[in-house]
Write a protein that holds these residues in place. Structure first.
Motif, short mmCIF file in Angstrom:
data_model
loop_
_atom_site.label_atom_id
_atom_site.label_comp_id
_atom_site.label_asym_id
_atom_site.label_seq_id
_atom_site.Cartn_x
_atom_site.Cartn_y
_atom_site.Cartn_z
N GLY A 187 44.40 45.48 43.31
CA GLY A 187 44.56 45.33 41.70
C GLY A 187 45.65 45.43 41.69
N TRP A 188 46.82 45.26 43.04
CA TRP A 188 47.71 44.73 42.59
C TRP A 188 48.26 43.17 42.29
N LEU A 189 47.52 43.07 43.48
CA LEU A 189 47.52 41.06 43.50
C LEU A 189 46.67 40.66 42.51
N ILE A 190 45.69 41.69 41.74
CA ILE A 190 45.30 41.28 40.33
C ILE A 190 46.08 40.83 39.58
N VAL A 191 47.27 42.23 39.42
CA VAL A 191 47.63 42.23 38.03
C VAL A 191 48.81 41.37 38.23
N GLU A 192 49.08 41.07 39.95
CA GLU A 192 50.27 39.84 39.75
C GLU A 192 49.73 38.58 39.90
N ARG A 193 48.66 37.78 39.29
CA ARG A 193 47.94 36.98 39.25
C ARG A 193 48.46 36.80 37.60
N ILE A 194 47.51 37.96 36.92
CA ILE A 194 47.44 37.68 35.45
C ILE A 194 48.79 37.86 34.81
N THR A 195 50.04 38.50 35.53
CA THR A 195 51.61 38.69 35.58
C THR A 195 51.70 36.96 35.18
N ARG A 196 51.46 36.47 36.43
CA ARG A 196 52.23 35.12 36.24
C ARG A 196 51.79 33.86 35.91
N TRP A 197 50.18 33.98 35.59
CA TRP A 197 49.14 33.12 34.62
C TRP A 197 49.71 33.62 32.84
N ILE A 198 50.42 34.54 32.90
CA ILE A 198 51.11 34.63 31.29
C ILE A 198 52.31 34.34 31.39
N ARG A 199 52.77 34.28 32.23
CA ARG A 199 53.72 34.23 31.90
C ARG A 199 54.43 32.41 32.33
N MET A 215 34.38 41.81 59.13
CA MET A 215 35.05 40.98 58.27
C MET A 215 36.43 41.85 57.29
N ALA A 216 37.47 42.03 58.08
CA ALA A 216 38.30 43.13 57.06
C ALA A 216 38.44 42.66 55.60
N THR A 217 38.83 43.78 54.69
CA THR A 217 39.08 43.24 53.10
C THR A 217 39.86 44.20 52.79
N ALA A 218 39.95 43.63 51.72
CA ALA A 218 41.07 44.42 51.15
C ALA A 218 41.38 45.65 50.84
N ARG A 219 42.40 46.72 50.91
CA ARG A 219 42.34 47.83 50.46
C ARG A 219 42.05 47.60 48.90
N PRO A 220 41.41 48.87 47.95
CA PRO A 220 41.64 48.39 46.63
C PRO A 220 42.70 48.68 46.08
N GLY A 221 43.62 49.06 46.00
CA GLY A 221 44.99 49.62 45.64
C GLY A 221 45.56 47.90 45.92
N ARG A 222 45.66 47.30 46.80
CA ARG A 222 46.50 46.08 46.85
C ARG A 222 45.74 44.88 46.58
#
Length: 398
Positions: A10-22, A1-8
């Motif tokens: 990380g960006w997804l986690i940051v985006e989720r956190i940013t959206r939640w904070i907003r 099963m394909a997995t997301a690259r670590p860099g991508r």
């Protein structure tokens, strides 16, 4: 099963956190207050009374948590805490340490400009001027430098607030327009569904009610004559069978038209031939019908030609069902100039219909059909139990 690259990832986690904070303004503003409390804790040891200094710093930082949910209360609480802090620190002669949380006065002014009315922000600006005066008098701040320094920061906070407020208003206007457009789209979809249901109901009523009425009349006549006059009964039953076949064919044509708006004219049964067949069917059912056609109605648009046939069909069905024995009908279709006039006159029978009063859907359906075609419909009762239906429809130039 394909997995997301670590860099991508990380960006997804940051985006989720940013959206939640907003989406959680108090949490984000609480983090801002916590950061300034830490600055206050770092500056407190350099003051004459670190405990009092830190307490005043916390008093300055706490209201910023409400800067978006209650901007006015938060801003004035910070302003009051700043004035109190200046007056308290004035008793320490050698205390020249300033509160890092004083920058929150700029944040409070910005929040008022963005989330409140301009006159409230203007009054707050005057309050900031009073706070500056207290600092100059109580803490011996240098007059020109302090005024220019604080005024520059306050004006900068106001200007940034104006820019963000304009963006907020634009976003709100766009959101409002999108909501209106979505509501209008849903309304148009509902209207289209309702119109389609009405169209289908009207077409099916015109086809089924007409043919079934003829079949009922013939079947009843056959039941009366089956013993006394078998030949008449047999002829009536043949009429029932032919009417049923005609109804089935008409129903298939109607369903084909409803399924596909681009149905070719061959599927439609309108014009002179369609009216002649309708009149012949009613004659077979025992209703004498005179048909008079003036002008070229075969060249009419399919929708108009079919509408004329449906009006004649429904009117004759009503005569057959409700006029009683001895009734006669006259159908006159005239194309004169840019109009077509359809007149169906019941010359009156004994006034006692075979099937009582109808539901009224036939007249309603005719009115709807005539309205769709852009014409007018008139129904009137005539002396001697007669009845006339007249429709005037725009046909365009011949």
């Amino acid at each position: 099963m394909a997995t997301a690259r670590p860099g991508r990832l990380g960006w997804l986690i940051v985006e989720r956190i940013t959206r939640w904070i907003r989406d959680e303004p108090r949490f984000a503003d609480g983090l801002l207050a916590l950061v300034f409390v830490m600055f206050e804790a770092l500056a407190a040891p350099r003051s004459d009374d670190p405990a009092v200094f830190l307490a005043l710093g916390v008093l300055l930082c706490a209201p910023i948590v409400l800067r978006r949910t209650s901007p006015v209360a938060s801003a004035y609480a910070i302003l009051l805490a700043s004035i109190v802090s200046s007056l308290v620190l004035a008793r320490f002669d050698n205390d020249t340490v300033g509160h890092p949380a004083g920058l929150l006065l700029i944040v409070a002014l910005y929040s008022l400009v963005v989330h409140s009315r301009r006159w409230i922000a203007a009054l707050y600006f005057l309050g900031l001027a009073a706070d500056t005066a207290v600092k100059i008098i109580a803490l011996d701040y240098e007059m020109p430098e302090t005024v220019l320094y604080l005024a520059g920061f306050y004006l900068l906070g106001w200007a940034i607030g104006e820019v963000i407020a304009v963006r907020h208003r634009q976003h709100e206007e766009i959101a409002a327009r999108l909501e209106i457009a979505e509501t209008d789209r849903d309304r148009r979809a509902e209207d289209a569904v309702a119109a389609e249901r009405t169209r289908i109901a009207r077409e099916l009523h015109d086809v089924v009610a007409h043919s079934v009425s003829v079949m009922i009349v013939q079947a009843e006549g056959a039941s009366y004559a089956v013993r006394s006059n078998p030949d008449i009964a047999e002829r009536a039953l043949r009429t029932v069978a032919s009417t049923g076949r005609e109804a089935l064919t008409e129903l298939r044509r109607t369903l084909a038209l409803l399924r596909d708006e681009t149905t070719t004219n061959e599927v439609l049964d309108y014009g002179t031939a369609g009216l002649a067949r309708t009149a012949a069917l009613m004659r077979d059912a025992g209703l004498p019908v005179e048909l008079e056609i003036t002008g070229d109605i075969d060249a009419l648009a399919p929708a108009l030609g079919l509408g004329i046939k449906r009006i004649v069909q429904e009117s004759l069905t009503n005569v057959l069902r409700h006029a009683g024995d001895g009734a006669r009908a006259t159908v006159v279709v005239q194309r004169v100039g840019e109009d077509v006039t359809v007149s169906v006159t019941d010359q009156g029978g004994n006034g006692i219909g075979r099937h009582g009063h109808g539901s009224g859907n036939g007249i309603v359906g005719m009115r709807e059909r005539v309205a769709v075609l852009g014409g007018t419909l008139c129904t009137e009762e005539l002396p001697g139990d007669g009845w006339r239906v007249t429709a005037t429809l725009p046909a365009g130039p011949e």
